[in-house]
Design a protein around this motif. Structure first.
Motif, PDB file in Angstrom:
ATOM      1  N   THR A  74      -9.292   6.256  -8.520  1.00  0.00           N
ATOM      2  CA  THR A  74      -8.541   6.973  -7.367  1.00  0.00           C
ATOM      3  C   THR A  74      -7.552   5.688  -6.770  1.00  0.00           C
ATOM      4  OG1 THR A  74     -10.651   7.912  -7.599  1.00  0.00           O
ATOM      5  CG2 THR A  74      -9.998   8.064  -5.197  1.00  0.00           C
ATOM      6  N   ILE A  75      -6.517   6.116  -5.617  1.00  0.00           N
ATOM      7  CA  ILE A  75      -5.617   5.018  -5.109  1.00  0.00           C
ATOM      8  C   ILE A  75      -5.939   5.732  -3.801  1.00  0.00           C
ATOM      9  CG2 ILE A  75      -3.127   4.519  -5.449  1.00  0.00           C
ATOM     10  CD1 ILE A  75      -2.274   5.987  -7.120  1.00  0.00           C
ATOM     11  N   TYR A  76      -6.309   4.828  -3.006  1.00  0.00           N
ATOM     12  CA  TYR A  76      -6.220   5.323  -1.333  1.00  0.00           C
ATOM     13  C   TYR A  76      -5.036   4.588  -0.543  1.00  0.00           C
ATOM     14  CZ  TYR A  76     -10.708   6.235  -2.326  1.00  0.00           C
ATOM     15  OH  TYR A  76     -11.691   6.407  -3.428  1.00  0.00           O
ATOM     16  N   GLY A  77      -4.672   5.724   0.033  1.00  0.00           N
ATOM     17  CA  GLY A  77      -3.574   5.270   1.249  1.00  0.00           C
ATOM     18  C   GLY A  77      -3.251   3.405   0.981  1.00  0.00           C
ATOM     19  N   SER A  78      -4.721   2.806   2.225  1.00  0.00           N
ATOM     20  CA  SER A  78      -5.258   2.049   1.929  1.00  0.00           C
ATOM     21  C   SER A  78      -4.390   1.033   0.591  1.00  0.00           C
ATOM     22  CB  SER A  78      -5.991   1.823   2.460  1.00  0.00           C
ATOM     23  OG  SER A  78      -6.797   1.554   1.235  1.00  0.00           O
ATOM     24  N   GLY A  79      -4.258   1.261  -0.059  1.00  0.00           N
ATOM     25  CA  GLY A  79      -3.853   0.353  -1.541  1.00  0.00           C
ATOM     26  C   GLY A  79      -5.290  -0.205  -1.936  1.00  0.00           C
ATOM     27  N   LYS A  80      -5.566   0.807  -2.593  1.00  0.00           N
ATOM     28  CA  LYS A  80      -7.107   0.510  -3.134  1.00  0.00           C
ATOM     29  C   LYS A  80      -7.605   1.494  -4.256  1.00  0.00           C
ATOM     30  CE  LYS A  80     -12.432   0.455  -2.787  1.00  0.00           C
ATOM     31  NZ  LYS A  80     -13.355   0.881  -1.855  1.00  0.00           N
ATOM     32  N   ILE A  81      -7.450   0.631  -5.193  1.00  0.00           N
ATOM     33  CA  ILE A  81      -7.703   1.301  -6.198  1.00  0.00           C
ATOM     34  C   ILE A  81      -9.081   1.725  -6.603  1.00  0.00           C
ATOM     35  CG2 ILE A  81      -7.157   1.673  -8.385  1.00  0.00           C
ATOM     36  CD1 ILE A  81      -4.496   0.738  -7.895  1.00  0.00           C
ATOM     37  N   SER A  82     -10.061   2.518  -7.417  1.00  0.00           N
ATOM     38  CA  SER A  82     -11.082   2.651  -8.042  1.00  0.00           C
ATOM     39  C   SER A  82     -10.800   2.869  -9.391  1.00  0.00           C
ATOM     40  CB  SER A  82     -12.033   3.031  -7.034  1.00  0.00           C
ATOM     41  OG  SER A  82     -13.136   3.628  -7.534  1.00  0.00           O
TER      42      SER A  82
ATOM     43  N   PRO B 219       1.137  -1.496   0.079  1.00  0.00           N
ATOM     44  CA  PRO B 219      -0.143  -0.227  -0.886  1.00  0.00           C
ATOM     45  C   PRO B 219       0.774   1.581   0.296  1.00  0.00           C
ATOM     46  CG  PRO B 219      -0.596  -1.518   1.637  1.00  0.00           C
ATOM     47  CD  PRO B 219       0.799  -1.906   1.377  1.00  0.00           C
ATOM     48  N   PRO B 220       0.140   2.689  -0.940  1.00  0.00           N
ATOM     49  CA  PRO B 220       1.826   3.467  -1.017  1.00  0.00           C
ATOM     50  C   PRO B 220       1.071   4.363   0.541  1.00  0.00           C
ATOM     51  CG  PRO B 220      -0.651   4.030  -1.984  1.00  0.00           C
ATOM     52  CD  PRO B 220      -0.640   2.095  -1.397  1.00  0.00           C
ATOM     53  N   GLY B 221       0.228   4.594   0.878  1.00  0.00           N
ATOM     54  CA  GLY B 221       0.342   4.986   2.349  1.00  0.00           C
ATOM     55  C   GLY B 221       1.130   6.233   3.001  1.00  0.00           C
ATOM     56  N   GLY B 222       2.459   7.080   3.137  1.00  0.00           N
ATOM     57  CA  GLY B 222       2.564   8.146   3.357  1.00  0.00           C
ATOM     58  C   GLY B 222       2.970   8.523   2.199  1.00  0.00           C
ATOM     59  N   ILE B 223       3.645   7.772   0.988  1.00  0.00           N
ATOM     60  CA  ILE B 223       4.022   7.898  -0.555  1.00  0.00           C
ATOM     61  C   ILE B 223       2.874   8.675  -1.418  1.00  0.00           C
ATOM     62  CG2 ILE B 223       5.983   6.344  -0.141  1.00  0.00           C
ATOM     63  CD1 ILE B 223       5.198   5.755  -3.338  1.00  0.00           C
ATOM     64  N   LEU B 224       1.771   8.394  -0.995  1.00  0.00           N
ATOM     65  CA  LEU B 224       0.906   8.693  -2.104  1.00  0.00           C
ATOM     66  C   LEU B 224       0.730   9.547  -2.596  1.00  0.00           C
ATOM     67  CD1 LEU B 224      -1.874   7.186  -3.098  1.00  0.00           C
ATOM     68  CD2 LEU B 224      -3.358   7.786  -1.814  1.00  0.00           C
ATOM     69  N   LYS B 225       1.088  10.708  -1.516  1.00  0.00           N
ATOM     70  CA  LYS B 225       1.072  11.817  -1.396  1.00  0.00           C
ATOM     71  C   LYS B 225       2.094  12.463  -2.946  1.00  0.00           C
ATOM     72  CE  LYS B 225       1.039  16.658   0.517  1.00  0.00           C
ATOM     73  NZ  LYS B 225       0.768  17.407   2.869  1.00  0.00           N
ATOM     74  N   LEU B 226       3.477  11.665  -2.374  1.00  0.00           N
ATOM     75  CA  LEU B 226       4.299  12.177  -3.431  1.00  0.00           C
ATOM     76  C   LEU B 226       3.941  12.003  -4.148  1.00  0.00           C
ATOM     77  CD1 LEU B 226       6.955  10.985  -1.173  1.00  0.00           C
ATOM     78  CD2 LEU B 226       6.126  13.483  -0.870  1.00  0.00           C
ATOM     79  N   LEU B 227       3.185  10.694  -5.111  1.00  0.00           N
ATOM     80  CA  LEU B 227       3.051  10.776  -6.653  1.00  0.00           C
ATOM     81  C   LEU B 227       2.256  11.519  -7.069  1.00  0.00           C
ATOM     82  CD1 LEU B 227       2.204   7.013  -6.251  1.00  0.00           C
ATOM     83  CD2 LEU B 227       4.288   7.760  -6.096  1.00  0.00           C
ATOM     84  N   GLU B 228       1.735  12.710  -6.619  1.00  0.00           N
ATOM     85  CA  GLU B 228       0.651  13.708  -7.982  1.00  0.00           C
ATOM     86  C   GLU B 228       1.496  14.193  -8.432  1.00  0.00           C
ATOM     87  OE1 GLU B 228      -0.406  16.750  -4.885  1.00  0.00           O
ATOM     88  OE2 GLU B 228      -2.343  16.884  -6.421  1.00  0.00           O
ATOM     89  N   PRO B 229       2.711  14.778  -8.458  1.00  0.00           N
ATOM     90  CA  PRO B 229       3.735  15.724  -9.732  1.00  0.00           C
ATOM     91  C   PRO B 229       2.882  14.306 -10.417  1.00  0.00           C
ATOM     92  CG  PRO B 229       4.894  15.893  -7.310  1.00  0.00           C
ATOM     93  CD  PRO B 229       3.424  14.504  -7.014  1.00  0.00           C
ATOM     94  N   LEU B 230       3.788  13.061 -11.229  1.00  0.00           N
ATOM     95  CA  LEU B 230       3.762  12.341 -12.022  1.00  0.00           C
ATOM     96  C   LEU B 230       2.786  11.770 -12.776  1.00  0.00           C
ATOM     97  CD1 LEU B 230       5.056   9.500  -9.952  1.00  0.00           C
ATOM     98  CD2 LEU B 230       5.822  10.310 -10.971  1.00  0.00           C
ATOM     99  N   PHE B 231       1.527  12.186 -12.298  1.00  0.00           N
ATOM    100  CA  PHE B 231       0.005  12.708 -13.226  1.00  0.00           C
ATOM    101  C   PHE B 231       0.112  14.200 -13.623  1.00  0.00           C
ATOM    102  CE2 PHE B 231       0.553   9.090 -10.720  1.00  0.00           C
ATOM    103  CZ  PHE B 231       0.638   8.329 -11.899  1.00  0.00           C
ATOM    104  N   PRO B 232      -0.151  14.572 -14.961  1.00  0.00           N
ATOM    105  CA  PRO B 232      -1.126  15.825 -15.530  1.00  0.00           C
ATOM    106  C   PRO B 232      -1.484  16.507 -14.772  1.00  0.00           C
ATOM    107  CG  PRO B 232       0.129  14.477 -17.175  1.00  0.00           C
ATOM    108  CD  PRO B 232       0.326  13.442 -16.111  1.00  0.00           C
ATOM    109  N   ARG B 233      -2.740  15.215 -14.303  1.00  0.00           N
ATOM    110  CA  ARG B 233      -4.253  16.165 -13.494  1.00  0.00           C
ATOM    111  C   ARG B 233      -4.597  14.923 -12.536  1.00  0.00           C
ATOM    112  NH1 ARG B 233      -7.823  17.284 -18.915  1.00  0.00           N
ATOM    113  NH2 ARG B 233      -6.665  19.847 -19.226  1.00  0.00           N
ATOM    114  N   SER B 234      -4.014  15.581 -11.712  1.00  0.00           N
ATOM    115  CA  SER B 234      -4.296  14.324 -10.424  1.00  0.00           C
ATOM    116  C   SER B 234      -4.718  15.524  -9.082  1.00  0.00           C
ATOM    117  CB  SER B 234      -2.999  13.431  -9.902  1.00  0.00           C
ATOM    118  OG  SER B 234      -1.891  14.476 -10.494  1.00  0.00           O
ATOM    119  N   ASN B 235      -5.629  14.623  -8.467  1.00  0.00           N
ATOM    120  CA  ASN B 235      -5.579  16.050  -7.225  1.00  0.00           C
ATOM    121  C   ASN B 235      -5.554  14.825  -5.791  1.00  0.00           C
ATOM    122  OD1 ASN B 235      -5.929  18.287  -5.778  1.00  0.00           O
ATOM    123  ND2 ASN B 235      -8.225  17.946  -6.340  1.00  0.00           N
TER     124      ASN B 235
END
Ligand code: SF4
Length: 265
Positions: free
Chosen positions: A157-165, A123-139
């Motif tokens: 949508t990716i959640y810190g728990s690892g769940k993806i929708s 699960p991405p956990g705390g690094i999820l926020k750091l992934l934001e700049p990788l994608f041109p349109r993300s929030n």
């Protein structure tokens, strides 16, 4: 740093605009004349942007000279510090896999499209926020610890728990391709061990905003119709939540699309 929520709002509003961010960065190395700034951002809206930066307490104007306020300097320093922290944290991340891809029911807003779910491991956990700049349109949302990525009509949508929708897909294969591309982007950045480069500016068009509004022209936002609302949204003169219809479940997808777009205005 401002402690008053109203002051924080003013700063957030000021820095949400790319032209004003450009001015603040331009002032980083010292004071500038209004003429010099005008050459960079254009004269037409110069007064407007300078007034907002002054109201937020980020810049000071004396006669024809503009400089960063003490608070503006601290603000920039703090931002730089955070960027350095990000690099350190990102280097600790491990490559991810995306597993358990399952097709779910049709999308609520468009029954010709499908939803799917998957899991990211670890699960991405705390690094999820750091992934934001990788994608041109993300929030990234701190409150939900979730990252919403928009690519065309598709919303992931990716959640810190690892769940993806993943929504608005044509079929399970499209979901698999999207998730594979997502994994490759993340793992390529992790392999480098450095924080992602800043996102490229994504141009948001007025008609793109209009397209995702409910287009009922109900007037509940206080505007004559959705097109007037889109114009004000584009000019950052109205908040997205003033369109109350977007809170209805049938417009959930539209709201998410607009939330991502509004971040780039
Ligand atoms: S409240 Fe929303 S749907 Fe109604 S006119 Fe305003 S933007 Fe359009």
């Amino acid at each position: 740093m401002p402690e008053n929520p109203n002051e924080t709002k003013l700063v957030n509003f000021a820095m949400a605009n790319s032209t004003r961010r450009k001015i603040i960065n331009f002032l980083e190395n010292g004071s500038r004349s209004t003429g010099e700034i005008g050459e960079i951002i254009g004269e037409a809206t110069l007064d407007f942007h300078l007034r907002i930066l002054q109201q937020a307490g980020l810049a000071e104007l004396e006669e024809e000279t503009v400089k960063l306020s003490e608070y503006g300097k601290k603000f920039l320093k703090n931002k730089t510090g955070k960027a350095e922290e990000r690099t350190a944290d990102f280097s600790q991340a491990r490559p991810v896999e995306i597993v358990e891809i399952r097709q779910l029911s049709p999308c609520i807003v468009d029954s010709s499209k499908l939803r799917a779910s998957a899991n990211m491991v670890p699960p991405p956990g705390g690094i999820l926020k750091l992934l934001e700049p990788l994608f041109p349109r993300s929030n990234y949302s701190d409150g939900k610890n979730s990252l919403i990525i928009q690519k065309g009509e598709i919303i992931t949508t990716i959640y810190g728990s690892g769940k993806i929708s993943i929504r608005m897909i044509k079929n399970e294969n499209e979901a698999k391709e999207e998730l594979e591309s997502l994994k490759s982007t993340i793992n390529a950045a992790i392999a480098k061990g450095v924080a992602p480069a800043p996102r490229k500016k994504v141009r948001v068009e007025l008609m793109e905003l209009y397209k995702y509004l409910p287009q009922t022209n109900c007037g509940k936002c206080g505007e004559q119709g959705c097109y007037s609302f889109a114009i004000k949204l584009m000019a950052r003169q109205i908040a997205l939540d003033r369109c109350t219809l977007l809170k209805e479940p049938e417009y959930a997808n539209n709201q998410e699309q607009l939330q991502v777009l509004a971040d780039y205005i």
